[in-house]
Design a protein around this motif. Sequence first.
Motif, PDB file in Angstrom:
ATOM      1  N   PRO A  65       0.835  -1.192   0.000  1.00 15.33           N
ATOM      2  CA  PRO A  65       0.000   0.000   0.000  1.00 15.33           C
ATOM      3  C   PRO A  65       0.877   1.252   0.000  1.00 15.33           C
ATOM      4  O   PRO A  65       2.035   1.205   0.402  1.00 15.33           O
ATOM      5  N   TRP A  67       0.296   4.214   1.810  1.00 17.37           N
ATOM      6  CA  TRP A  67      -0.460   4.914   2.832  1.00 17.37           C
ATOM      7  C   TRP A  67      -0.066   6.386   2.886  1.00 17.37           C
ATOM      8  O   TRP A  67       1.121   6.683   2.851  1.00 17.37           O
ATOM      9  N   ARG A  72      -3.614   3.352  -3.881  1.00 12.80           N
ATOM     10  CA  ARG A  72      -3.117   2.054  -3.414  1.00 12.80           C
ATOM     11  C   ARG A  72      -3.392   1.957  -1.921  1.00 12.80           C
ATOM     12  O   ARG A  72      -2.507   2.094  -1.096  1.00 12.80           O
ATOM     13  N   PRO A  73      -4.670   1.728  -1.548  1.00 11.11           N
ATOM     14  CA  PRO A  73      -5.083   1.781  -0.147  1.00 11.11           C
ATOM     15  C   PRO A  73      -4.483   0.649   0.690  1.00 11.11           C
ATOM     16  O   PRO A  73      -4.070  -0.384   0.169  1.00 11.11           O
ATOM     17  N   GLN A  74      -4.491   0.881   2.015  1.00  9.93           N
ATOM     18  CA  GLN A  74      -3.925  -0.106   2.918  1.00  9.93           C
ATOM     19  C   GLN A  74      -4.730  -1.406   2.937  1.00  9.93           C
ATOM     20  O   GLN A  74      -4.174  -2.460   3.173  1.00  9.93           O
ATOM     21  N   GLN A  75      -6.008  -1.376   2.710  1.00 11.54           N
ATOM     22  CA  GLN A  75      -6.901  -2.529   2.686  1.00 11.54           C
ATOM     23  C   GLN A  75      -6.984  -3.246   4.021  1.00 11.54           C
ATOM     24  O   GLN A  75      -8.022  -3.785   4.369  1.00 11.54           O
ATOM     25  N   PHE A  76      -5.911  -3.269   4.765  1.00 12.65           N
ATOM     26  CA  PHE A  76      -5.866  -4.011   6.026  1.00 12.65           C
ATOM     27  C   PHE A  76      -4.732  -3.427   6.859  1.00 12.65           C
ATOM     28  O   PHE A  76      -3.662  -3.130   6.327  1.00 12.65           O
ATOM     29  N   ARG A 118       3.680  -2.798   4.443  1.00 18.70           N
ATOM     30  CA  ARG A 118       2.281  -2.793   4.884  1.00 18.70           C
ATOM     31  C   ARG A 118       2.155  -1.957   6.156  1.00 18.70           C
ATOM     32  O   ARG A 118       2.929  -2.130   7.092  1.00 18.70           O
TER      33      ARG A 118
END
Length: 125
Positions: A65, A67, A72-76, A118
């Motif tokens: 990601p 951030w 390109r989002p973190q998603q988690f 991440r």
Amino acid sequence: MIADPQCVVLDCPDPARLAEFYAAVLGDEADRPDKRWAPGEDWATVHTQAGLVLCFQRVEEFSPPAWPDPARPQQFRLDFGVRDLNRAQEQVLALGATVLDGGTDARGWRVFADPAGRPFRLVRH
């Protein structure tokens, strides 16, 4: 209840490296024997003291990601409670994390990237 949580699986380019990083952050053991999984070059685990298992699986073309870039989002994201933000920051940086958002002491949390890029957050509790 339909199910019990067994694990959280995170994609990454180097499962062993990421398992060692999170084992050190959490004070746990990487790749503890477990009949459910067979660690290898494409899979590694950390059994947390809380009972949750973090699993890391190799993805050859992993794209971390960016951030806080929504393209390109973190998603988690994993959040970890700590008593001393400054000390915890020193420790995760020594393990290979990088600062994404140093925050302020008044806010009570800081965001870092693990060795795979991440995001994770240290939160004062």
